[in-house]
Design an enzyme around this catalytic site. Sequence first.
Site, PDB file in Angstrom:
ATOM      1  N   LYS A 108       7.211  22.610  24.845  1.00  0.00           N
ATOM      2  CA  LYS A 108       8.417  21.828  25.155  1.00  0.00           C
ATOM      3  C   LYS A 108       9.544  22.241  24.212  1.00  0.00           C
ATOM      4  O   LYS A 108       9.298  22.921  23.208  1.00  0.00           O
ATOM      5  CB  LYS A 108       8.108  20.336  25.013  1.00  0.00           C
ATOM      6  CG  LYS A 108       7.701  19.917  23.594  1.00  0.00           C
ATOM      7  CD  LYS A 108       7.179  18.490  23.557  1.00  0.00           C
ATOM      8  CE  LYS A 108       6.692  18.120  22.163  1.00  0.00           C
ATOM      9  NZ  LYS A 108       5.989  16.825  22.149  1.00  0.00           N
ATOM     10  N   ARG A 145       4.481   3.903  22.882  1.00  0.00           N
ATOM     11  CA  ARG A 145       5.603   4.708  23.354  1.00  0.00           C
ATOM     12  C   ARG A 145       5.393   4.879  24.864  1.00  0.00           C
ATOM     13  O   ARG A 145       5.802   4.030  25.621  1.00  0.00           O
ATOM     14  CB  ARG A 145       5.646   6.029  22.577  1.00  0.00           C
ATOM     15  CG  ARG A 145       7.018   6.618  22.471  1.00  0.00           C
ATOM     16  CD  ARG A 145       7.024   7.873  21.622  1.00  0.00           C
ATOM     17  NE  ARG A 145       6.019   8.849  22.052  1.00  0.00           N
ATOM     18  CZ  ARG A 145       5.887  10.061  21.517  1.00  0.00           C
ATOM     19  NH1 ARG A 145       6.678  10.439  20.531  1.00  0.00           N
ATOM     20  NH2 ARG A 145       4.970  10.902  21.948  1.00  0.00           N
ATOM     21  N   TYR A 180      32.983  22.400   0.373  1.00  0.00           N
ATOM     22  CA  TYR A 180      33.565  21.109   0.757  1.00  0.00           C
ATOM     23  C   TYR A 180      33.149  20.021  -0.228  1.00  0.00           C
ATOM     24  O   TYR A 180      31.986  19.907  -0.601  1.00  0.00           O
ATOM     25  CB  TYR A 180      33.097  20.712   2.157  1.00  0.00           C
ATOM     26  CG  TYR A 180      33.749  21.520   3.249  1.00  0.00           C
ATOM     27  CD1 TYR A 180      35.127  21.466   3.449  1.00  0.00           C
ATOM     28  CD2 TYR A 180      32.994  22.338   4.082  1.00  0.00           C
ATOM     29  CE1 TYR A 180      35.731  22.210   4.463  1.00  0.00           C
ATOM     30  CE2 TYR A 180      33.581  23.078   5.094  1.00  0.00           C
ATOM     31  CZ  TYR A 180      34.960  23.005   5.275  1.00  0.00           C
ATOM     32  OH  TYR A 180      35.553  23.733   6.265  1.00  0.00           O
ATOM     33  N   MET A 234      29.701  24.509   8.278  1.00  0.00           N
ATOM     34  CA  MET A 234      29.309  24.732   9.670  1.00  0.00           C
ATOM     35  C   MET A 234      28.713  26.134   9.865  1.00  0.00           C
ATOM     36  O   MET A 234      27.708  26.304  10.553  1.00  0.00           O
ATOM     37  CB  MET A 234      30.517  24.548  10.600  1.00  0.00           C
ATOM     38  CG  MET A 234      30.152  24.642  12.064  1.00  0.00           C
ATOM     39  SD  MET A 234      31.568  24.549  13.164  1.00  0.00           S
ATOM     40  CE  MET A 234      31.967  22.824  13.113  1.00  0.00           C
TER      41      MET A 234
HETATM   42  C1  LIG Z   1       4.667  17.202  21.467  1.00  0.00           C
HETATM   43  C2  LIG Z   1       3.362  16.704  21.923  1.00  0.00           C
HETATM   44  C3  LIG Z   1       2.167  17.316  21.470  1.00  0.00           C
HETATM   45  C4  LIG Z   1       2.133  18.386  20.402  1.00  0.00           C
HETATM   46  O1  LIG Z   1       2.242  17.764  19.145  1.00  0.00           O
HETATM   47  P1  LIG Z   1       2.124  18.624  17.781  1.00  0.00           P
HETATM   48  O2  LIG Z   1       2.186  17.598  16.719  1.00  0.00           O
HETATM   49  O3  LIG Z   1       3.324  19.513  17.761  1.00  0.00           O
HETATM   50  O4  LIG Z   1       0.858  19.364  17.849  1.00  0.00           O
HETATM   51  C5  LIG Z   1       0.974  16.876  22.017  1.00  0.00           C
HETATM   52  N1  LIG Z   1       0.947  15.890  22.942  1.00  0.00           N
HETATM   53  C6  LIG Z   1       2.071  15.272  23.373  1.00  0.00           C
HETATM   54  C7  LIG Z   1       1.972  14.173  24.375  1.00  0.00           C
HETATM   55  C8  LIG Z   1       3.314  15.653  22.866  1.00  0.00           C
HETATM   56  O5  LIG Z   1       4.422  15.021  23.291  1.00  0.00           O
END
Ligand SMILES: *Cc1c(COP(=O)(O)O)cnc(C)c1O
Length: 372
Positions: free
Chosen positions: A35, A130, A255, A303
């Site tokens: 992702k 969640r 800055y 930046m």
């Molecule tokens: C992002 C995610 C993972 C991977 O988690 P890591 O800590 O990066 O290994 C696994 N399962 C779900 C549902 C996630 O959203």
Amino acid sequence: MPRPIHALIDFSALEHNLCIVRQHAQNARIMAVIKANAYGHGLLNTASALKSADAFAVLELDAAVRLREAGVDQPILLLEGFFSPADLAIITQYHLSTVIHHYEQLAMLPTSKQENKINIFLKINTGMNRLGFKPAQGLAALEKLKVNPLIGQITLMTHFASADDLSQQNEVKQQLNVFFTTFGKYHLPCSLANSAAILRYPETHADCVRPGIMLYGASPLIDKTATELGLRPVMTVSSQIIAIQHLGPRDKVGYGGQFQAQQPMRIGVVACGYADGYPRHAPTGTPILVNGQRTRIIGRISMDMLTVDLTGIENAQVGSPVILWGSELPIEEIASSAGTISYELFCALSSRVKTIIVTNENQQSRLTSLIP
Ligand SMILES: *Cc1c(COP(=O)(O)O)cnc(C)c1O
């Protein structure tokens, strides 16, 4: 010549880290989590380096479609599932798998007969609060899904809130207990473990593990470094010194004039700033490599630039290589200095930073050019 900042992506490190996952979870299928543009490493390249993974997981429907169109034929799971009935047509068309985590998604499932069944991951909320059905509602959802002719393979899934932190072992045990007490009797495939759970809790491996961060070579555990875990960093962000300044006593830098010299000193200006994804909150003292030598950032991150102490690095000059994180400088050090985690730094890498793929063949030349 383009601006000298790059992210080198080491393919062999990705393959190596996938092997480490396999060593830990030998009997599980590996769903590589790619992702967020593969945690900033580039979606399609990462998928091709990880082609021996058993499945992939993303959030974005368009990312899943791009993977399919690039020829990825493993299962691809949408981790948040679908957001509208229209998404379902694409899921079917591209043979994607989807999470189902709430009633509204159940209600969106088509009622008419379809050509292809959809493989789903039923997400159970075992305590993170969640995504997912509470166990009792999950049972009800499961009964419905089992008799729905549109649904193919059902995998049960949950996610741990605190597998990274040894002091929270009981939380993991508790979530595991809730999961198996309610769903153990179904003998359906299960997927529970993220990277931290893969490394720390073999009892969570089940049928399919979901590693993310460890594939990219950063440690998911609070108390262990990536090196201690045998992981190799995949991304090295490198740039160059583009200017040198000589400070007198009491001269200030950048800055807000946050850094003030106590004695005469030489400093370097590096082509890398928060618009590249470097954390603006990295304070004076954050480590950085110049000519392969460790030194510190001084003053505020701008930046497009940041400034480094060149005391003791006499050979540094305009054009000298700089490593922001990666090979020889763990990203975790930068993250902890800036009060964040490696995940956030990876994902924040800006699209204006060009990535360069490092394969076995060109590896030596690429990496050694950074460390003379
Ligand atoms: C992002 C995610 C993972 C991977 O988690 P890591 O800590 O990066 O290994 C696994 N399962 C779900 C549902 C996630 O959203």
